[in-house]
Write a protein that holds these residues in place. Structure first.
Motif, PDB file in Angstrom:
ATOM      1  N   THR A 160       0.471  -1.164   0.583  1.00  0.00           N
ATOM      2  CA  THR A 160       0.230   0.600   0.354  1.00  0.00           C
ATOM      3  C   THR A 160       0.875   1.128   0.226  1.00  0.00           C
ATOM      4  OG1 THR A 160      -2.042  -1.570   1.055  1.00  0.00           O
ATOM      5  CG2 THR A 160      -1.632   1.565   1.294  1.00  0.00           C
ATOM      6  N   ALA A 161       1.895   1.439   0.635  1.00  0.00           N
ATOM      7  CA  ALA A 161       2.748   2.380   1.312  1.00  0.00           C
ATOM      8  C   ALA A 161       3.270   2.453  -0.444  1.00  0.00           C
ATOM      9  CB  ALA A 161       3.493   2.641   2.430  1.00  0.00           C
ATOM     10  N   THR A 162       4.343   1.684  -0.437  1.00  0.00           N
ATOM     11  CA  THR A 162       4.743   1.999  -2.012  1.00  0.00           C
ATOM     12  C   THR A 162       4.125   2.061  -3.378  1.00  0.00           C
ATOM     13  OG1 THR A 162       4.848  -0.439  -2.151  1.00  0.00           O
ATOM     14  CG2 THR A 162       6.881   0.585  -1.193  1.00  0.00           C
ATOM     15  N   ARG A 163       2.705   1.690  -3.088  1.00  0.00           N
ATOM     16  CA  ARG A 163       2.166   2.507  -4.685  1.00  0.00           C
ATOM     17  C   ARG A 163       1.744   3.601  -4.133  1.00  0.00           C
ATOM     18  NH1 ARG A 163      -3.115  -1.041  -7.244  1.00  0.00           N
ATOM     19  NH2 ARG A 163      -3.542   0.433  -8.884  1.00  0.00           N
ATOM     20  N   GLU A 164       1.424   4.021  -3.032  1.00  0.00           N
ATOM     21  CA  GLU A 164       1.016   5.724  -3.329  1.00  0.00           C
ATOM     22  C   GLU A 164       1.360   6.732  -3.024  1.00  0.00           C
ATOM     23  OE1 GLU A 164      -0.242   5.534   1.126  1.00  0.00           O
ATOM     24  OE2 GLU A 164      -2.389   5.162   0.796  1.00  0.00           O
ATOM     25  N   ALA A 165       3.390   5.670  -2.776  1.00  0.00           N
ATOM     26  CA  ALA A 165       4.089   6.795  -3.269  1.00  0.00           C
ATOM     27  C   ALA A 165       4.950   6.669  -4.562  1.00  0.00           C
ATOM     28  CB  ALA A 165       5.819   6.442  -2.305  1.00  0.00           C
ATOM     29  N   ALA A 166       4.430   5.497  -5.194  1.00  0.00           N
ATOM     30  CA  ALA A 166       5.137   5.187  -6.842  1.00  0.00           C
ATOM     31  C   ALA A 166       4.470   6.627  -7.819  1.00  0.00           C
ATOM     32  CB  ALA A 166       4.789   4.059  -7.336  1.00  0.00           C
TER      33      ALA A 166
END
Length: 255
Positions: free
Chosen positions: A25-31
């Motif tokens: 979730t966090a990496t997708r939001e940051a991508a």
């Protein structure tokens, strides 16, 4: 050897699964466009630190690897199928990104992956990503007590082949437990009714990998890790850690 987990162990593995799901979730939001892949790895490490967890990826060196893996996530972009090393590459509009990650909590491991498009999606990429999700869903639906590994493999392969996609034959899912990779292997294509019989307490990482060009061949980068399509076509990778239970499949890495 195949290890069957107790119900208490499944609950403990769910905690590791929650952390891994949080990383996705966090990496997708940051991508976002312009973000470097190594920045996504830093996001993942922060999630792990906050949870008091560790990464089963960082420093991992299986038999096929010439060097230990140097990051907490795999970040595979466009024609990279799996095992991409997060580096200084900056994401661009339309990139197809696959993030693969795991977490270890109290000695129990989890493993999961997601594919998504940054910015503007090309229709053919959206179809590939959606088919990868459907293949994962089909594999999970087949993961029931009394079925066999071949039923999962057949369900995944049927979805991928019907869409005209290639499937890398040498890579697929696996058991999960105290180690990230355990027996039994879970191919992404196979014959139904064959292989290990599924029992309550068996935990599997089910992970379809599809290649848009339709070929099954792949090549390995000089880094000794990243696998790419031979024709430059794009690829997708989706994964959940799933417990086989008498009540049906339990997705331990659900958000």
């Amino acid at each position: 050897m195949v290890e069957i987990k107790t119900d208490a162990s499944l609950d403990a593995m769910r905690e590791a699964g929650r952390v891994a799901a949080g990383i996705l979730t966090a990496t997708r939001e940051a991508a976002a466009i312009g973000v470097r892949l190594r920045e996504l790895d830093e996001v993942a490490r922060e999630v792990l630190r906050d949870a008091g967890a560790t990464s089963p990826f960082l420093g991992y060196r299986p038999h096929f690897a010439s060097t230990p893996f140097p990051a907490a996530i795999c970040a595979s972009v466009n024609d990279a199928i799996v095992h991409g090393i997060p580096d200084g590459y900056r994401l661009r509009d339309g990139d197809l990104v696959s993030i693969d990650c795991g977490a270890v909590v109290d000695g129990w491991a989890s493993d999961c992956a997601i594919s998504f498009i940054v910015g503007t999606a090309r229709p053919e990429d959206q179809r590939l990503v959606e088919t990868g999700r459907k293949a994962l869903e089909a594999g999970i639906a087949a993961a029931v007590v009394g079925a066999r590994i071949g039923d999962i493999a057949h369900a995944i392969g049927t979805v991928g082949r019907a869409a005209g996609y290639g499937i890398p034959a040498d890579f697929g899912g696996h058991g999960v437990g105290r180690e990230m990779h355990e027996d039994p292997p879970v191919p992404n294509e196979g014959r139904p009714g064959r292989g290990y019989r599924l029992r309550h307490g068996l935990v599997l990482a089910i992970e379809p990998m599809l290649m848009a060009g339709g070929q099954d061949a792949y090549r390995e980068d000089d880094d000794g890790w990243t696998l790419r399509t031979v024709d430059g076509s794009r690829a997708t990778h989706n994964e959940h850690t799933v417990a086989i239970t008498d009540d049906g499949p339990r997705v331990l890495t659900a958000p």
